[in-house]
Design an enzyme around this catalytic site. Structure first.
Site, short mmCIF file in Angstrom:
data_model
loop_
_atom_site.label_atom_id
_atom_site.label_comp_id
_atom_site.label_asym_id
_atom_site.label_seq_id
_atom_site.Cartn_x
_atom_site.Cartn_y
_atom_site.Cartn_z
N HIS A 146 5.63 -63.50 19.02
CA HIS A 146 4.81 -63.21 19.95
C HIS A 146 4.95 -63.42 21.55
O HIS A 146 5.51 -64.76 21.58
CB HIS A 146 3.29 -63.48 19.74
CG HIS A 146 2.30 -63.21 20.83
ND1 HIS A 146 1.63 -61.71 20.92
CD2 HIS A 146 1.48 -63.82 21.78
CE1 HIS A 146 0.92 -61.66 21.67
NE2 HIS A 146 0.85 -62.85 22.56
N LEU A 165 -2.98 -66.57 29.23
CA LEU A 165 -2.59 -67.27 30.44
C LEU A 165 -1.78 -66.35 31.49
O LEU A 165 -1.10 -66.68 32.32
CB LEU A 165 -1.51 -68.31 29.85
CG LEU A 165 -1.98 -69.61 29.09
CD1 LEU A 165 -0.87 -70.28 28.77
CD2 LEU A 165 -2.78 -70.35 30.32
N LYS A 167 0.98 -63.68 30.58
CA LYS A 167 2.01 -63.51 30.19
C LYS A 167 2.59 -62.03 30.72
O LYS A 167 3.59 -61.96 31.11
CB LYS A 167 2.32 -63.55 28.64
CG LYS A 167 2.29 -65.08 28.13
CD LYS A 167 2.59 -65.11 26.77
CE LYS A 167 1.44 -64.29 25.89
NZ LYS A 167 0.06 -64.77 25.99
N ASP A 185 4.50 -58.12 23.63
CA ASP A 185 3.37 -58.38 22.64
C ASP A 185 4.11 -58.85 21.34
O ASP A 185 3.96 -59.93 20.68
CB ASP A 185 2.54 -57.37 22.42
CG ASP A 185 1.34 -57.90 21.40
OD1 ASP A 185 0.76 -58.99 21.65
OD2 ASP A 185 1.02 -57.02 20.27
N ARG A 250 7.03 -84.02 33.28
CA ARG A 250 7.27 -83.52 34.53
C ARG A 250 8.74 -83.56 34.81
O ARG A 250 9.32 -82.41 35.29
CB ARG A 250 6.84 -84.54 35.70
CG ARG A 250 6.97 -83.97 37.08
CD ARG A 250 6.26 -85.10 38.30
NE ARG A 250 6.83 -84.62 39.43
CZ ARG A 250 5.96 -83.98 40.18
NH1 ARG A 250 4.69 -83.47 39.80
NH2 ARG A 250 6.03 -83.54 41.37
#
EC number: 2.7.11.-
Length: 323
Positions: A146, A165, A167, A185, A250
């Site tokens: 996906h 989010l 995409k 997808d 980070r």
């Protein structure tokens, strides 16, 4: 190798046009398949098809001009014995290549034993190469993942992340910046070699991108032919994560990878937050990955410079104390 459901009929149907195949005998053997044990032990498609070989009778047997010439030089008794041994072990089918006519006795034996016999004007070497590539593709390990799969700066990039989010929105922005869509997808990945995984779009979703609020967009129609790609090799995975994801590092000292069909694919994580230009960040990640593939690691270079500076500073301080 896994060849479940692969029969003489399916191989003929898939390759008849490319190889100009004609089915001349053994029509009743349309459901004939590779021996299960033989196919399982095969390490590559090279084991499944080749020139006439009585030592490996279970594979697809291709007879070109040299093999037919050799066969015609044999006496009747030797022909009968050798072909009898070959046919008895039920190869998937035989192919007479190089535009040669099948020997009448061989054609008759194939008819009686329901062994499919094909002919083609294509050279035997080309037939073998084509069938090996075909068998490699249909037997290769595959998985559907996906995400949004894009061609960014010539590199196959899979954008992943949990639902909501953005995409697809990110994919749309990257397409508007000149990059290409492979699939949205659902992405079909196939491992075609030791370090080669190819991604394609399922036929049902070809050229389509779903964006919340806009619905389905036909990228090829909106942006043109150059905005879509048929396939790409996957080289990078971009994982979108929420701002409050506690696992986000980070400055990761070690490279991160995602296992895809047993092959580690380089992965970067990008936090999603208001005001962040994700398209620019993804492009930068791709450019940085290209540098890494060329042996240029910015973080490692910085750490080396920092270490050298610290050592020089320590030496300077030591010399100062001596004075």
């Amino acid at each position: 190798m896994e060849l479940t459901g692969v029969t003489s009929q399916s191989i003929f149907d898939d390759n008849a046009a490319d190889l100009k195949l004609s089915w001349v005998a053994g029509l009743e053997g349309a459901d004939r398949a590779f021996d299960v044990e033989f196919a399982r032990e095969a390490t590559s498609a090279a084991d499944l098809v080749g020139h006439l070989n009585l030592i490996h009778p279970n594979r697809i047997q291709v007879l070109g001009k040299p093999e037919i010439t050799y066969y015609q030089r044999l006496d009747d008794e030797t022909r009968k014995r050798q072909m009898g041994e070959l046919i008895l072990l039920e190869p998937p089918f035989l192919v007479i290549a190089d535009g040669m006519e099948p020997p009448p006795d061989l054609e008759l034996r194939c008819t009686r034993s329901s062994t499919p016999l094909f002919t083609t004007p294509v050279s035997s070497a080309a037939v073998i190469d084509h069938l090996r590539l075909y068998l490699s593709r249909i037997s290769a390990p595959r998985v559907t993942m996906h995400g949004v799969f894009l061609d960014i700066l010539g590199m196959g990039v899979l954008i992943m992340g949990e639902s909501g989010l953005g995409k697809s929105e990110l994919g749309l922005e990257l397409i508007s910046r000149g990059h290409g869509l492979v699939a949205d997808d659902a992405v079909d990945f196939v491992r075609l070699g030791p370090d080669f995984i190819e991604g394609r779009c399922p036929p049902l979703l070809q050229n389509l991108l779903e964006v919340r609020g806009l619905g389905l967009l036909d990228i090829k129609t909106i942006f043109g032919e150059t905005a879509v790609r048929r396939k790409m090799k996957i080289k990078l995975v971009v994982q979108l994560v929420r701002r409050n994801d506690g696992e986000f590092e980070r400055l990761p000292l070690d490279s991160q990878y995602l296992d895809v069909l047993g092959l580690p694919i380089h992965m970067v994580k990008i936090q999603v937050a208001a005001g962040r230009n994700l398209a620019v960040l993804v492009e930068a990640a791709v450019r940085n990955t290209i540098l890494r593939l060329r042996g240029i690691d910015t973080l490692r270079d910085f750490m080396d410079r920092q270490r050298a500076a610290m050592q020089a500073d320590a030496v300077s301080r030591g010399q100062g104390r001596l004075l």
